[in-house]
Design a protein around this motif. Structure first.
Motif, PDB file in Angstrom:
ATOM      1  N   THR A   7       0.713  -1.262   0.180  1.00 46.41           N
ATOM      2  CA  THR A   7       0.015   0.124   0.035  1.00 46.41           C
ATOM      3  C   THR A   7       0.906   1.209  -0.098  1.00 46.41           C
ATOM      4  OG1 THR A   7      -0.321   0.272   2.331  1.00 46.41           O
ATOM      5  CG2 THR A   7      -1.833  -1.276   1.288  1.00 46.41           C
ATOM      6  N   ALA A   8       0.208   2.284  -0.334  1.00 50.05           N
ATOM      7  CA  ALA A   8       1.007   3.577  -0.505  1.00 50.05           C
ATOM      8  C   ALA A   8       1.119   4.177   0.638  1.00 50.05           C
ATOM      9  CB  ALA A   8       0.110   4.465  -1.309  1.00 50.05           C
ATOM     10  N   VAL A   9       0.445   3.858   1.862  1.00 51.75           N
ATOM     11  CA  VAL A   9       0.822   4.478   3.251  1.00 51.75           C
ATOM     12  C   VAL A   9       2.101   3.726   3.757  1.00 51.75           C
ATOM     13  CG1 VAL A   9      -0.330   4.788   5.403  1.00 51.75           C
ATOM     14  CG2 VAL A   9      -1.456   5.278   3.590  1.00 51.75           C
ATOM     15  N   MET A  10       1.929   2.261   3.421  1.00 47.30           N
ATOM     16  CA  MET A  10       3.089   1.487   4.033  1.00 47.30           C
ATOM     17  C   MET A  10       4.282   1.763   3.260  1.00 47.30           C
ATOM     18  SD  MET A  10       4.124  -0.479   6.289  1.00 47.30           S
ATOM     19  CE  MET A  10       2.720  -0.997   7.030  1.00 47.30           C
ATOM     20  N   ARG A  11       4.095   2.234   2.263  1.00 43.73           N
ATOM     21  CA  ARG A  11       5.595   2.270   1.144  1.00 43.73           C
ATOM     22  C   ARG A  11       6.194   3.691   1.846  1.00 43.73           C
ATOM     23  NH1 ARG A  11       2.800   0.647  -3.157  1.00 43.73           N
ATOM     24  NH2 ARG A  11       2.444   2.777  -3.748  1.00 43.73           N
TER      25      ARG A  11
END
Length: 179
Positions: A7-11
């Motif tokens: 996910t973008a947030v996790m990246r």
């Protein structure tokens, strides 16, 4: 809060977590971060500061409400943490540099109580000082490898909103530092 690696947030979380450790990991920021971690555990440092203010201030002002806001913000963070159940970072390249009271990460309860203290104590100590304390606490949690940046942001938002709610609950007496 998604913990799925793609996910973008996790990246973004992983990038900021790793870059914070890379930039600050071998500096005096680490012992400062450890000190902040101990100070902020369960909001106890903020509660001690507020208790001291209440005890010595000639104008009792809103110290009791400020203390209640810090307790409520911390408790709210703990409840959300138990509902979301996001595990703390577990990265070989960013091992934790401090022990934690639990294994759950979202939101940062340290940031919940610190944000509440920042809002509650700003009339006494000034907004810039209290905003700096909140930023320092947030960076310390990421530097120590015990929270993702999104945990810190969420905890800060929760704590600030809880304290703002307490402020809106009644009139505030003007107060200056220990006057």
């Amino acid at each position: 809060m998604s913990t799925v690696p793609g996910t973008a947030v996790m990246r973004v979380d992983l990038l900021l977590l790793r870059s914070t450790r890379a930039r600050l990991g071998g500096t005096p920021a680490v012992p400062v971060a450890r000190g902040l971690s101990h100070f902020g555990e369960h909001g106890l440092g903020w509660l001690a500061l507020g208790g001291a203010g209440w005890a010595v201030a000639r104008n009792r002002g809103d110290w009791p409400r400020s203390l209640a806001a810090i307790v409520a913000a911390h408790a709210t963070g703990v409840v959300v943490k138990r509902l979301v159940r996001r595990p703390r970072p577990a990265l070989d390249d960013v091992p934790p540099l401090v022990r934690t009271a639990g294994r759950l990460s979202f939101p940062s309860a340290h940031c919940c109580s610190t944000a509440a203290a920042a809002v509650a104590f700003a009339p006494v100590f000034g907004r810039p000082l209290m905003a700096g304390a909140l930023v320092a606490m947030g960076v310390s949690r990421v530097l120590l490898g015990v929270h993702y940046p999104s945990d810190v942001l969420a905890g800060s938002a929760i704590g600030g909103l809880v304290a703002a709610g307490f402020n809106a609950a009644g009139p505030r007496a003007p107060r200056k530092a220990f006057s």
